[in-house]
Design a protein around this motif. Structure first.
Motif, short mmCIF file in Angstrom:
data_model
loop_
_atom_site.label_atom_id
_atom_site.label_comp_id
_atom_site.label_asym_id
_atom_site.label_seq_id
_atom_site.Cartn_x
_atom_site.Cartn_y
_atom_site.Cartn_z
N PRO A 84 0.83 -1.21 0.00
CA PRO A 84 0.00 0.00 0.00
C PRO A 84 0.86 1.26 0.00
O PRO A 84 1.94 1.28 0.60
N PHE A 85 0.39 2.29 -0.70
CA PHE A 85 1.07 3.58 -0.73
C PHE A 85 0.17 4.62 -0.11
O PHE A 85 -1.05 4.56 -0.23
N ASP A 86 0.80 5.58 0.56
CA ASP A 86 0.04 6.64 1.19
C ASP A 86 0.68 7.99 0.84
O ASP A 86 1.52 8.07 -0.05
N CYS A 87 0.32 9.01 1.57
CA CYS A 87 0.75 10.37 1.27
C CYS A 87 2.16 10.72 1.74
O CYS A 87 2.59 11.85 1.58
N THR A 88 2.87 9.76 2.29
CA THR A 88 4.19 10.06 2.85
C THR A 88 5.34 9.86 1.87
O THR A 88 6.47 10.25 2.16
N ALA A 89 5.06 9.24 0.71
CA ALA A 89 6.14 8.99 -0.25
C ALA A 89 5.56 8.72 -1.63
O ALA A 89 4.37 8.43 -1.79
N ILE A 90 6.44 8.79 -2.61
CA ILE A 90 6.09 8.46 -3.99
C ILE A 90 6.71 7.11 -4.30
O ILE A 90 7.89 6.88 -3.98
N PRO A 91 5.96 6.19 -4.90
CA PRO A 91 6.51 4.86 -5.18
C PRO A 91 7.80 4.94 -6.02
O PRO A 91 7.92 5.76 -6.92
#
Length: 187
Positions: A84-91
């Motif tokens: 899962p990706f969130d607002c803390t980083a860019i994949p």
């Protein structure tokens, strides 16, 4: 005067997903990256901004994190292969894709920006007619048949020009590769 590279995560004036030092570190592990690293800072900045602009033409899964962010990433509600990706980083796939496109931009600026001239118009889907009363919009496909690899002109231009990019971004976009077929995911 060289443009300013703004890689602020979720920033209102950001024009790149990746900052120059990180881009150089990523490029060091990509074929052709050593030539890109040897470019002037101005050339690298221009190529990163152009690469980001190309990535911005794609449709991604999830939602932007803030209404004030300029770029489409960071996003929330995105799960790529169980990560899962969130607002803390860019994949990393987005960062790597930007650097790969920047390397291509440095080799052939017309490959990303376009060659100019009517005869060089890329194949694709274009707006044929727009009508404001009752909001009507009509699309048409154009296939110039000259060096076009447009098997499906509804595919985004970034994927038409750089087919390998679809594999790099895979499950982050709305057009994942599933068993060789293209499936458009819409909610």
């Amino acid at each position: 005067m060289a443009p300013t590279l703004d890689c602020t995560l979720g920033g209102p004036t950001a024009n790149s997903y990746v900052c120059l030092p990180e881009a150089e570190a990523i490029a060091a592990n990509i074929i052709g990256g050593d030539e890109w690293i040897a470019l002037t800072e101005e050339e690298k900045v221009y190529s990163l901004i152009a690469a980001t602009a190309m990535l911005e033409t794609l449709q991604y899964r999830g939602n932007v994190c803030s209404p004030t962010q300029r770029l489409k990433w960071p996003r929330e509600g995105v799960d790529c292969e169980g990560r899962p990706f969130d607002c803390t980083a860019i994949p990393y796939r987005i960062l790597e894709g930007e650097v790969m496109l920047a390397i291509q931009m440095a080799k052939d600026p017309g490959g990303i920006i376009g060659g100019g001239g009517v005869d060089n118009a890329p194949a694709g889907t274009f707006v044929k007619r727009v009508k404001l009363g009752d909001l009507e919009q009509e699309f048409a496909q154009f296939n110039n048949n000259v060096g076009s690899n447009c098997d499906d002109c509804s595919e985004p231009l970034a994927f038409q020009k750089f087919p390998w990019l679809q594999a790099v971004l895979s499950c982050l976009t709305d057009i994942p590769i599933v068993g060789g077929a293209r499936i458009i995911g819409r909610v």
